[in-house]
Enzyme design. Structure first.
Site, PDB file in Angstrom:
ATOM      1  N   LYS A  35       0.842  -1.203   0.000  1.00  0.00           N
ATOM      2  CA  LYS A  35       0.000   0.000   0.000  1.00  0.00           C
ATOM      3  C   LYS A  35       0.878   1.254   0.000  1.00  0.00           C
ATOM      4  CE  LYS A  35      -4.144  -1.720   2.351  1.00  0.00           C
ATOM      5  NZ  LYS A  35      -5.135  -1.196   1.406  1.00  0.00           N
ATOM      6  N   VAL A  59       8.576  -7.944  11.662  1.00  0.00           N
ATOM      7  CA  VAL A  59       7.620  -8.714  12.457  1.00  0.00           C
ATOM      8  C   VAL A  59       8.348  -9.003  13.756  1.00  0.00           C
ATOM      9  CG1 VAL A  59       6.328 -10.874  12.632  1.00  0.00           C
ATOM     10  CG2 VAL A  59       6.516  -9.722  10.425  1.00  0.00           C
ATOM     11  N   SER A  64      10.740 -11.551  21.518  1.00  0.00           N
ATOM     12  CA  SER A  64      10.261 -10.224  21.950  1.00  0.00           C
ATOM     13  C   SER A  64       8.787 -10.278  22.323  1.00  0.00           C
ATOM     14  CB  SER A  64      10.431  -9.188  20.854  1.00  0.00           C
ATOM     15  OG  SER A  64      11.742  -9.108  20.472  1.00  0.00           O
ATOM     16  N   LYS A  68       7.158  -9.306  25.982  1.00  0.00           N
ATOM     17  CA  LYS A  68       6.042  -8.371  26.160  1.00  0.00           C
ATOM     18  C   LYS A  68       4.890  -9.047  26.920  1.00  0.00           C
ATOM     19  CE  LYS A  68       5.028  -4.189  23.844  1.00  0.00           C
ATOM     20  NZ  LYS A  68       5.207  -3.392  22.666  1.00  0.00           N
ATOM     21  N   ASP A  87       1.642  -4.585  18.264  1.00  0.00           N
ATOM     22  CA  ASP A  87       2.747  -4.123  17.396  1.00  0.00           C
ATOM     23  C   ASP A  87       3.592  -5.297  16.899  1.00  0.00           C
ATOM     24  OD1 ASP A  87       3.977  -4.766  19.773  1.00  0.00           O
ATOM     25  OD2 ASP A  87       5.330  -3.053  19.775  1.00  0.00           O
ATOM     26  N   ARG A  92       7.624   1.314   9.828  1.00  0.00           N
ATOM     27  CA  ARG A  92       8.097   2.656  10.188  1.00  0.00           C
ATOM     28  C   ARG A  92       8.303   3.452   8.898  1.00  0.00           C
ATOM     29  NH1 ARG A  92      12.630   2.107  14.264  1.00  0.00           N
ATOM     30  NH2 ARG A  92      10.913   1.715  15.694  1.00  0.00           N
ATOM     31  N   HIS A 135       2.070   7.479  16.018  1.00  0.00           N
ATOM     32  CA  HIS A 135       1.822   6.028  16.018  1.00  0.00           C
ATOM     33  C   HIS A 135       0.362   5.762  15.685  1.00  0.00           C
ATOM     34  CE1 HIS A 135       5.295   4.979  19.034  1.00  0.00           C
ATOM     35  NE2 HIS A 135       5.680   5.767  18.055  1.00  0.00           N
ATOM     36  N   GLU A 154       1.167  -1.861  13.827  1.00  0.00           N
ATOM     37  CA  GLU A 154       1.541  -0.524  14.288  1.00  0.00           C
ATOM     38  C   GLU A 154       2.310   0.193  13.184  1.00  0.00           C
ATOM     39  OE1 GLU A 154       3.195   1.055  18.402  1.00  0.00           O
ATOM     40  OE2 GLU A 154       4.849   0.468  17.101  1.00  0.00           O
ATOM     41  N   ALA A 166      15.458   9.011  17.694  1.00  0.00           N
ATOM     42  CA  ALA A 166      14.882   7.810  18.336  1.00  0.00           C
ATOM     43  C   ALA A 166      15.848   6.627  18.271  1.00  0.00           C
ATOM     44  CB  ALA A 166      13.553   7.451  17.680  1.00  0.00           C
TER      45      ALA A 166
END
Ligand code: 0O2
Length: 243
Positions: A35, A59, A64, A68, A87, A92, A135, A154, A166
């Site tokens: 997209k 991904v 991780s 979480k 997320d 990004r 975000h 996300e 960042a």
């Protein structure tokens, strides 16, 4: 069935489920990336300008995700992870200018198959450490062979300067095991301020250049569209001679 065989069957079942689970996120990232590529190409074609500088996607790794799960004290079940860790699929987008961030967010979220679930605007409301980014938590349908999975993803949209800040902060955060010394924290805040100033300055220059370009285009358009008859030009120069 023998005990070990039952265990083997269970492991096989869970492995297949886990692979399918992760696949949905891989597809979500691929769908969103397509997209974004379409928007980039089409925007460039229509407006002769590309608001997207760079796109990164990932991904979340199973390790991780597990971290979480523990941090959020969630039960270890796939539906709970699916609903609460939003997320796992992450994109990004780096834009040149702050206004482009909102343009790109709008172009994406108005697409029919994207449902905007949540917006966290850390540009209008930066985090206390200086972190800035927009975000978006979205939901996107993934059409599998026997089912449709609605997957959360996300999307982080930020300028190059915000991204630069960042990624440095992220490195420092992990280097100091999440306890950054005060002098470094102050330094980072100052750097966030400077990054913001740079963003504002660059956007001002960009707008000035765009205005000049528009005026140039308008002038050449007027010149092209008005063809004066030779008698009229002769009359004008005659008039100029006598005035
Ligand atoms: P990673 O390794 O980048 O994936 P959540 O924990 O996502 O349910 P939270 O923390 O309120 O809820 O989400 P938020 O604020 O939207 O932040 C999510 C992601 O934004 C983080 O992912 C980072 O990628 C980024 N982020 C947020 N705050 C900061 C910050 O202060 N500095 C930097 N460098 N990045 C930030 P993860 O999962 O923490 O890490």
């Amino acid at each position: 069935m023998e005990h070990t065989q039952i265990e083997m069957e269970k492991i096989k079942y869970w492995r297949t489920e886990l692979v399918r689970f992760m696949m949905a996120y891989k597809f979500a990232v691929e769908e969103l990336s397509t997209k974004i590529s379409i928007l980039q190409e089409e925007f460039q074609h229509i407006h002769d300008y590309n608001p997207i500088e760079h796109v990164k996607s990932r991904v979340k790794s199973p390790e991780s995700i597990l971290k979480k799960v523990q941090k959020k004290k969630l039960p270890l079940s796939l539906p709970m992870i699916q609903e609460n860790i939003r997320d796992i699929a992450g994109i990004r987008i780096n834009c040149s200018f702050v206004t482009d961030i909102y343009k790109v967010a709008n172009m994406l979220t108005k697409q029919q198959d994207i449902t905007l679930i949540e917006t966290k605007d850390y540009i209008k409301n930066p985090k206390p450490n200086g972190y800035k980014s927009l975000h978006l938590i979205v939901k996107i349908p993934i059409f599998m062979s026997d089912r449709v999975e609605n997957v959360y993803a996300e999307i982080q949209i930020r300028t190059i300067a915000m991204d630069f800040w960042a990624s440095l902060e992220h490195k420092i955060y992990y280097k100091y095991n999440k306890a950054i010394p005060k002098e470094l924290r102050d330094g980072l805040k100052e750097a966030a301020f400077t990054a913001n100033e740079l963003d504002e300055k660059m956007e001002r220059i960009h707008n000035e250049v765009s205005e000049l370009k528009e005026a140039d285009q308008l002038n050449s358009h007027i010149e092209e569209s008005i063809t004066l008859p030779p008698e009229f030009i002769a009359l004008l120069s005659e008039h100029e001679k006598h005035s």
